[in-house]
Design a protein around this motif. Structure first.
Motif, PDB file in Angstrom:
ATOM      1  N   SER A 185     -11.406 -25.530 -24.194  1.00  0.00           N
ATOM      2  CA  SER A 185     -10.084 -24.902 -24.250  1.00  0.00           C
ATOM      3  C   SER A 185      -9.396 -25.165 -25.588  1.00  0.00           C
ATOM      4  O   SER A 185      -9.700 -26.138 -26.289  1.00  0.00           O
ATOM      5  CB  SER A 185      -9.207 -25.443 -23.119  1.00  0.00           C
ATOM      6  OG  SER A 185      -9.862 -25.363 -21.884  1.00  0.00           O
ATOM      7  N   HIS A 221      -3.663 -27.060 -16.711  1.00  0.00           N
ATOM      8  CA  HIS A 221      -4.658 -26.051 -17.064  1.00  0.00           C
ATOM      9  C   HIS A 221      -6.011 -26.362 -16.428  1.00  0.00           C
ATOM     10  O   HIS A 221      -6.685 -25.459 -15.903  1.00  0.00           O
ATOM     11  CB  HIS A 221      -4.810 -25.955 -18.581  1.00  0.00           C
ATOM     12  CG  HIS A 221      -5.764 -24.894 -19.021  1.00  0.00           C
ATOM     13  ND1 HIS A 221      -5.475 -23.552 -18.966  1.00  0.00           N
ATOM     14  CD2 HIS A 221      -7.029 -24.981 -19.514  1.00  0.00           C
ATOM     15  CE1 HIS A 221      -6.503 -22.849 -19.408  1.00  0.00           C
ATOM     16  NE2 HIS A 221      -7.471 -23.692 -19.751  1.00  0.00           N
ATOM     17  N   CYS A 278      -7.736 -17.669 -13.470  1.00  0.00           N
ATOM     18  CA  CYS A 278      -6.824 -17.762 -14.617  1.00  0.00           C
ATOM     19  C   CYS A 278      -7.549 -18.231 -15.871  1.00  0.00           C
ATOM     20  O   CYS A 278      -8.297 -19.207 -15.845  1.00  0.00           O
ATOM     21  CB  CYS A 278      -5.667 -18.700 -14.308  1.00  0.00           C
ATOM     22  SG  CYS A 278      -4.530 -18.060 -13.056  1.00  0.00           S
ATOM     23  N   VAL A 303      -5.561 -18.437 -18.780  1.00  0.00           N
ATOM     24  CA  VAL A 303      -4.438 -18.836 -19.623  1.00  0.00           C
ATOM     25  C   VAL A 303      -3.488 -19.714 -18.824  1.00  0.00           C
ATOM     26  O   VAL A 303      -3.218 -19.430 -17.650  1.00  0.00           O
ATOM     27  CB  VAL A 303      -3.646 -17.603 -20.129  1.00  0.00           C
ATOM     28  CG1 VAL A 303      -2.455 -18.030 -20.990  1.00  0.00           C
ATOM     29  CG2 VAL A 303      -4.553 -16.631 -20.877  1.00  0.00           C
ATOM     30  N   THR A 304      -2.990 -20.775 -19.466  1.00  0.00           N
ATOM     31  CA  THR A 304      -1.818 -21.472 -18.942  1.00  0.00           C
ATOM     32  C   THR A 304      -0.710 -21.308 -19.977  1.00  0.00           C
ATOM     33  O   THR A 304      -0.874 -21.688 -21.134  1.00  0.00           O
ATOM     34  CB  THR A 304      -2.086 -22.951 -18.668  1.00  0.00           C
ATOM     35  OG1 THR A 304      -3.145 -23.067 -17.709  1.00  0.00           O
ATOM     36  CG2 THR A 304      -0.841 -23.635 -18.110  1.00  0.00           C
ATOM     37  N   MET A 305       0.372 -20.686 -19.555  1.00  0.00           N
ATOM     38  CA  MET A 305       1.502 -20.373 -20.433  1.00  0.00           C
ATOM     39  C   MET A 305       2.657 -21.321 -20.148  1.00  0.00           C
ATOM     40  O   MET A 305       3.058 -21.493 -19.003  1.00  0.00           O
ATOM     41  CB  MET A 305       1.973 -18.930 -20.180  1.00  0.00           C
ATOM     42  CG  MET A 305       3.294 -18.557 -20.848  1.00  0.00           C
ATOM     43  SD  MET A 305       4.030 -17.039 -20.143  1.00  0.00           S
ATOM     44  CE  MET A 305       2.923 -15.806 -20.826  1.00  0.00           C
ATOM     45  N   TYR A 328       0.436 -22.041 -25.341  1.00  0.00           N
ATOM     46  CA  TYR A 328      -0.561 -21.707 -24.333  1.00  0.00           C
ATOM     47  C   TYR A 328      -1.756 -22.658 -24.427  1.00  0.00           C
ATOM     48  O   TYR A 328      -2.031 -23.231 -25.489  1.00  0.00           O
ATOM     49  CB  TYR A 328      -1.118 -20.289 -24.545  1.00  0.00           C
ATOM     50  CG  TYR A 328      -0.118 -19.227 -24.881  1.00  0.00           C
ATOM     51  CD1 TYR A 328       0.466 -18.443 -23.886  1.00  0.00           C
ATOM     52  CD2 TYR A 328       0.245 -18.965 -26.208  1.00  0.00           C
ATOM     53  CE1 TYR A 328       1.381 -17.438 -24.200  1.00  0.00           C
ATOM     54  CE2 TYR A 328       1.164 -17.977 -26.530  1.00  0.00           C
ATOM     55  CZ  TYR A 328       1.728 -17.218 -25.522  1.00  0.00           C
ATOM     56  OH  TYR A 328       2.627 -16.230 -25.834  1.00  0.00           O
ATOM     57  N   LEU A 367      -5.767 -21.813 -23.714  1.00  0.00           N
ATOM     58  CA  LEU A 367      -6.568 -20.611 -23.520  1.00  0.00           C
ATOM     59  C   LEU A 367      -8.041 -20.934 -23.327  1.00  0.00           C
ATOM     60  O   LEU A 367      -8.550 -21.921 -23.868  1.00  0.00           O
ATOM     61  CB  LEU A 367      -6.448 -19.695 -24.747  1.00  0.00           C
ATOM     62  CG  LEU A 367      -5.050 -19.328 -25.244  1.00  0.00           C
ATOM     63  CD1 LEU A 367      -5.167 -18.505 -26.516  1.00  0.00           C
ATOM     64  CD2 LEU A 367      -4.272 -18.582 -24.179  1.00  0.00           C
ATOM     65  N   VAL A 413     -10.264 -15.025 -23.408  1.00  0.00           N
ATOM     66  CA  VAL A 413      -9.109 -14.391 -24.041  1.00  0.00           C
ATOM     67  C   VAL A 413      -9.495 -13.861 -25.417  1.00  0.00           C
ATOM     68  O   VAL A 413      -9.154 -12.730 -25.792  1.00  0.00           O
ATOM     69  CB  VAL A 413      -7.935 -15.378 -24.145  1.00  0.00           C
ATOM     70  CG1 VAL A 413      -6.749 -14.728 -24.850  1.00  0.00           C
ATOM     71  CG2 VAL A 413      -7.526 -15.878 -22.761  1.00  0.00           C
ATOM     72  N   ILE A 454      -1.192 -10.396 -23.715  1.00  0.00           N
ATOM     73  CA  ILE A 454      -0.625 -10.935 -22.482  1.00  0.00           C
ATOM     74  C   ILE A 454      -0.556  -9.914 -21.353  1.00  0.00           C
ATOM     75  O   ILE A 454      -0.947 -10.230 -20.213  1.00  0.00           O
ATOM     76  CB  ILE A 454       0.765 -11.554 -22.744  1.00  0.00           C
ATOM     77  CG1 ILE A 454       0.612 -12.844 -23.546  1.00  0.00           C
ATOM     78  CG2 ILE A 454       1.480 -11.858 -21.419  1.00  0.00           C
ATOM     79  CD1 ILE A 454       1.923 -13.520 -23.905  1.00  0.00           C
ATOM     80  N   ILE A 497      -2.672 -15.457 -15.513  1.00  0.00           N
ATOM     81  CA  ILE A 497      -1.946 -16.438 -16.317  1.00  0.00           C
ATOM     82  C   ILE A 497      -1.209 -17.387 -15.381  1.00  0.00           C
ATOM     83  O   ILE A 497      -0.371 -16.970 -14.579  1.00  0.00           O
ATOM     84  CB  ILE A 497      -0.916 -15.768 -17.249  1.00  0.00           C
ATOM     85  CG1 ILE A 497      -1.604 -14.799 -18.206  1.00  0.00           C
ATOM     86  CG2 ILE A 497      -0.133 -16.826 -18.026  1.00  0.00           C
ATOM     87  CD1 ILE A 497      -0.635 -13.971 -19.039  1.00  0.00           C
TER      88      ILE A 497
END
Length: 241
Positions: free
Chosen positions: A103, A124, A131, A133-135, A177, A179, A183, A202, A209
């Motif tokens: 990541s 994450h 998922c 992505v962690t935003m 983020y 990722l 992505v 996005i 996400i």
């Protein structure tokens, strides 16, 4: 745990909203209580064990490069010059190699922020399998200037509205983020010279996400009033955590 992360900080913007200050100093070097903004990012990342940090350069690059070369973090940071700006998504694609071992934390370095990187990374790691992505999110006082998200009960993004004039709430994208490689694989298929992560990427990951809410401190210093407010606020919030 965060020592397995690599990081990419986007810091190439010209900072037009902060002119004339940014005519002679790039936004990422704007001092906050005596320390350049970039210094807080490098301190946060290396303090949690991140050992590889990439930073893109464009506006007044020699000043940023000199700051890094004289900092305690010089051996952990690699810079890349963008003669023509690639957009945030384009910069991410250019650094696809960072995803070779896991990541990547991807952040706009013009934000002043306080958060637990270990908690963010753990969130994450434990994300739902769908998922990528962690935003990071925060509560904004200027929703029309932000990307606004709406989430389900699990904290998964169900709607995303980038700088909309309509009222969609105040839960905002913090532009920080973690990722996964898929992505960047998606970005490879975007047929544009300049790729904006918020606009071109996005929306295609809505439902994939996960969010991590920053309830400590987060501020975009891109406008002069916000930059001045940060000078008064940051020391107080930093002392609380």
């Amino acid at each position: 745990m965060a020592d397995s992360l690599k990081a990419l900080l986007v810091a190439a913007g010209v900072g037009s909203r902060l002119r004339p200050l940014t005519n002679s100093l790039p936004k990422c070097l704007m001092p906050i209580n005596g320390m350049p903004l970039l210094g807080y990012w490098l301190q946060l990342l290396t303090g949690c064990g991140v050992k590889e940090i990439a930073i893109n350069l464009h506006h007044l690059p020699e000043l940023v490069a000199r700051y890094i070369s004289l900092s305690p973090y010089k051996d952990l940071v690699r810079t890349s010059m963008e003669q023509t700006l690639l957009g945030t998504g384009g910069t991410l694609l250019r650094h696809k190699h960072l995803f070779s071992e896991g990541s990547v934390l991807f952040a706009h370095a013009d934000n002043l922020t306080l958060f637990s990187l270990r908690d963010f990374h753990e969130r994450h790691i434990n994300r739902p399998k769908e998922c990528a992505v962690t935003m990071m999110t925060f509560n904004t006082q200027t929703p029309k200037e932000c990307g606004i998200v709406k989430c389900d009960s699990r904290g998964i993004v169900k709607e995303f509205h980038e700088k909309s004039s309509q009222n969609h709430g105040t839960l905002a994208n913090a532009a920080v983020y973690i990722l996964e490689k898929e992505v960047v694989d998606f970005i490879e298929g975007v047929e544009k010279r300049e790729i904006d992560f918020s606009i071109d990427v996005i929306p295609n990951f809505v439902d994939r996400i996960q969010t991590f809410h920053n309830n400590q401190y987060h501020r975009d210093i891109g406008r002069l009033p916000s930059y001045l407010n940060a000078q008064f606020e940051f020391g107080y919030f930093k002392s609380k955590f």
